[in-house]
Design an enzyme around this catalytic site. Structure first.
Site, PDB file in Angstrom:
ATOM      1  N   GLU A   8     -91.396 -33.779 -14.344  1.00 27.76           N
ATOM      2  CA  GLU A   8     -91.070 -35.095 -14.926  1.00 27.76           C
ATOM      3  C   GLU A   8     -91.656 -35.226 -16.336  1.00 27.76           C
ATOM      4  O   GLU A   8     -90.996 -35.744 -17.237  1.00 27.76           O
ATOM      5  CB  GLU A   8     -91.567 -36.231 -14.021  1.00 27.76           C
ATOM      6  CG  GLU A   8     -90.787 -36.395 -12.730  1.00 27.76           C
ATOM      7  CD  GLU A   8     -89.380 -36.979 -12.920  1.00 27.76           C
ATOM      8  OE1 GLU A   8     -89.103 -37.635 -13.939  1.00 27.76           O
ATOM      9  OE2 GLU A   8     -88.542 -36.749 -12.032  1.00 27.76           O
ATOM     10  N   GLU A  45     -75.341 -45.246  -9.703  1.00 26.11           N
ATOM     11  CA  GLU A  45     -76.068 -44.800 -10.898  1.00 26.11           C
ATOM     12  C   GLU A  45     -75.167 -43.935 -11.792  1.00 26.11           C
ATOM     13  O   GLU A  45     -75.187 -44.071 -13.016  1.00 26.11           O
ATOM     14  CB  GLU A  45     -77.283 -43.994 -10.448  1.00 26.11           C
ATOM     15  CG  GLU A  45     -78.450 -44.043 -11.412  1.00 26.11           C
ATOM     16  CD  GLU A  45     -79.723 -43.563 -10.727  1.00 26.11           C
ATOM     17  OE1 GLU A  45     -80.213 -44.276  -9.829  1.00 26.11           O
ATOM     18  OE2 GLU A  45     -80.204 -42.478 -11.072  1.00 26.11           O
ATOM     19  N   GLU A  92     -88.514 -40.384  -7.432  1.00 20.03           N
ATOM     20  CA  GLU A  92     -88.103 -41.787  -7.603  1.00 20.03           C
ATOM     21  C   GLU A  92     -89.256 -42.649  -8.134  1.00 20.03           C
ATOM     22  O   GLU A  92     -89.056 -43.527  -8.972  1.00 20.03           O
ATOM     23  CB  GLU A  92     -87.585 -42.360  -6.278  1.00 20.03           C
ATOM     24  CG  GLU A  92     -86.336 -41.673  -5.738  1.00 20.03           C
ATOM     25  CD  GLU A  92     -85.078 -41.947  -6.554  1.00 20.03           C
ATOM     26  OE1 GLU A  92     -85.128 -41.817  -7.786  1.00 20.03           O
ATOM     27  OE2 GLU A  92     -84.043 -42.260  -5.945  1.00 20.03           O
ATOM     28  N   ASP A 146     -80.258 -37.105 -18.647  1.00 15.75           N
ATOM     29  CA  ASP A 146     -80.506 -37.652 -17.307  1.00 15.75           C
ATOM     30  C   ASP A 146     -79.227 -37.723 -16.477  1.00 15.75           C
ATOM     31  O   ASP A 146     -79.263 -37.591 -15.256  1.00 15.75           O
ATOM     32  CB  ASP A 146     -81.184 -39.026 -17.381  1.00 15.75           C
ATOM     33  CG  ASP A 146     -82.074 -39.268 -16.166  1.00 15.75           C
ATOM     34  OD1 ASP A 146     -82.769 -38.318 -15.748  1.00 15.75           O
ATOM     35  OD2 ASP A 146     -82.070 -40.376 -15.613  1.00 15.75           O
TER      36      ASP A 146
HETATM   37  C1  NSP Z   1     -85.628 -36.862 -14.381  1.00 13.62           C
HETATM   38  C2  NSP Z   1     -85.375 -37.989 -13.447  1.00 13.62           C
HETATM   39  N1  NSP Z   1     -86.293 -38.257 -12.488  1.00 13.62           N
HETATM   40  C3  NSP Z   1     -86.051 -39.316 -11.625  1.00 13.62           C
HETATM   41  C4  NSP Z   1     -84.915 -40.080 -11.700  1.00 13.62           C
HETATM   42  C5  NSP Z   1     -84.720 -41.207 -10.776  1.00 13.62           C
HETATM   43  N2  NSP Z   1     -83.623 -41.030  -9.897  1.00 13.62           N
HETATM   44  C6  NSP Z   1     -84.005 -39.734 -12.694  1.00 13.62           C
HETATM   45  N3  NSP Z   1     -82.862 -40.420 -12.859  1.00 13.62           N
HETATM   46  N4  NSP Z   1     -84.235 -38.689 -13.588  1.00 13.62           N
END
Ligand code: NSP
Length: 221
Positions: A210, A88, A140, A47
């Site tokens: 996702e 983040e 999001e 991520d």
């Molecule tokens: C795969 C993914 N999708 C969404 C997000 C949210 N910003 C994230 N951090 N990573």
């Protein structure tokens, strides 16, 4: 009563896919406390790479909002999103060090590479602001819904993972996603049919990416 707003309509119409993304076995395993920490560490590293690729997409959206939006406050909302992503990235670095994950040696997996490539493709000026902001909401919203569920009544989320769940599951992030949804709905209401169709296809693609992304942490890709 028939739903007039497009996003709730699509969430309803594509509910199976929406649920697959927001109630994935990986996040459900966090919620029920059965998560394997190695899977969490894998998600963390992957991520981090994703978020770095997400920033240029959101920057391209900022430019589109500035050029195309009928409401000045859109730019401020998106700018706030970029500021949150800055935070983040620092959080990922701290969290990785806590879990002894070396971010510099992470190799992106296929599902991640494909998602990042997709993100890059939708930075193109040819992708209309309405379509891009709809994608932003979907990206999001999946994290917000997934991680808020890990904090809701009855959750047995391990103490070590609560901060991660808070990051996307907190009320402020929920409100932010709601604002993004309002922007997308407002734009879609005024859009011709071809744009609305493109935005719906965009939601479907994001949800599919996702699901594939979460699958990495289950060793399913
Ligand atoms: C795969 C993914 N999708 C969404 C997000 C949210 N910003 C994230 N951090 N990573």
């Amino acid at each position: 009563m028939e739903e007039k707003l497009m996003i709730p309509k699509w969430v309803n119409k594509h509910n199976e896919l929406y649920t697959a993304a927001t109630r994935h076995p990986f996040t459900l395993s966090i919620r029920d406390g059965s998560v394997v920490f190695s899977a969490f560490k894998l998600w963390l590293g992957q991520d981090y790479i994703f978020v770095r690729a997400f920033v240029p997409f959101v920057a391209s959206l900022l430019l589109k909002a500035w050029k195309e939006s009928d409401d000045d406050s859109d730019v401020e909302v998106i700018l706030g999103g970029i500021a949150a992503l800055n935070d983040e990235i620092s959080w990922f670095k701290r969290e990785a060090s806590k879990w002894s994950v070396s971010l510099s040696s992470i190799v992106p997996q296929k599902a991640n590479l494909e998602y990042c490539r997709f993100l890059e493709s939708i930075t193109s000026p040819e992708v209309e602001y309405t379509v891009a902001v709809t994608a932003f909401w979907a990206i999001e919203a999946v994290y917000q819904e997934s991680y808020a569920h890990c904090l809701s009544d009855g959750a047995k989320t391990p103490e070590e993972l609560k901060e991660t769940c808070q990051r996307w599951g907190n009320d402020g992030f929920g409100q932010y996603c709601h604002t993004l949804q309002n922007i997308a709905n407002r734009r879609l209401e005024k859009s011709p049919e071809d744009i609305v169709l493109k935005a719906e296809a965009m939601v479907i693609r994001v949800l599919e990416y996702e699901v594939e992304f979460w699958n990495m942490s289950r060793g399913e890709t």
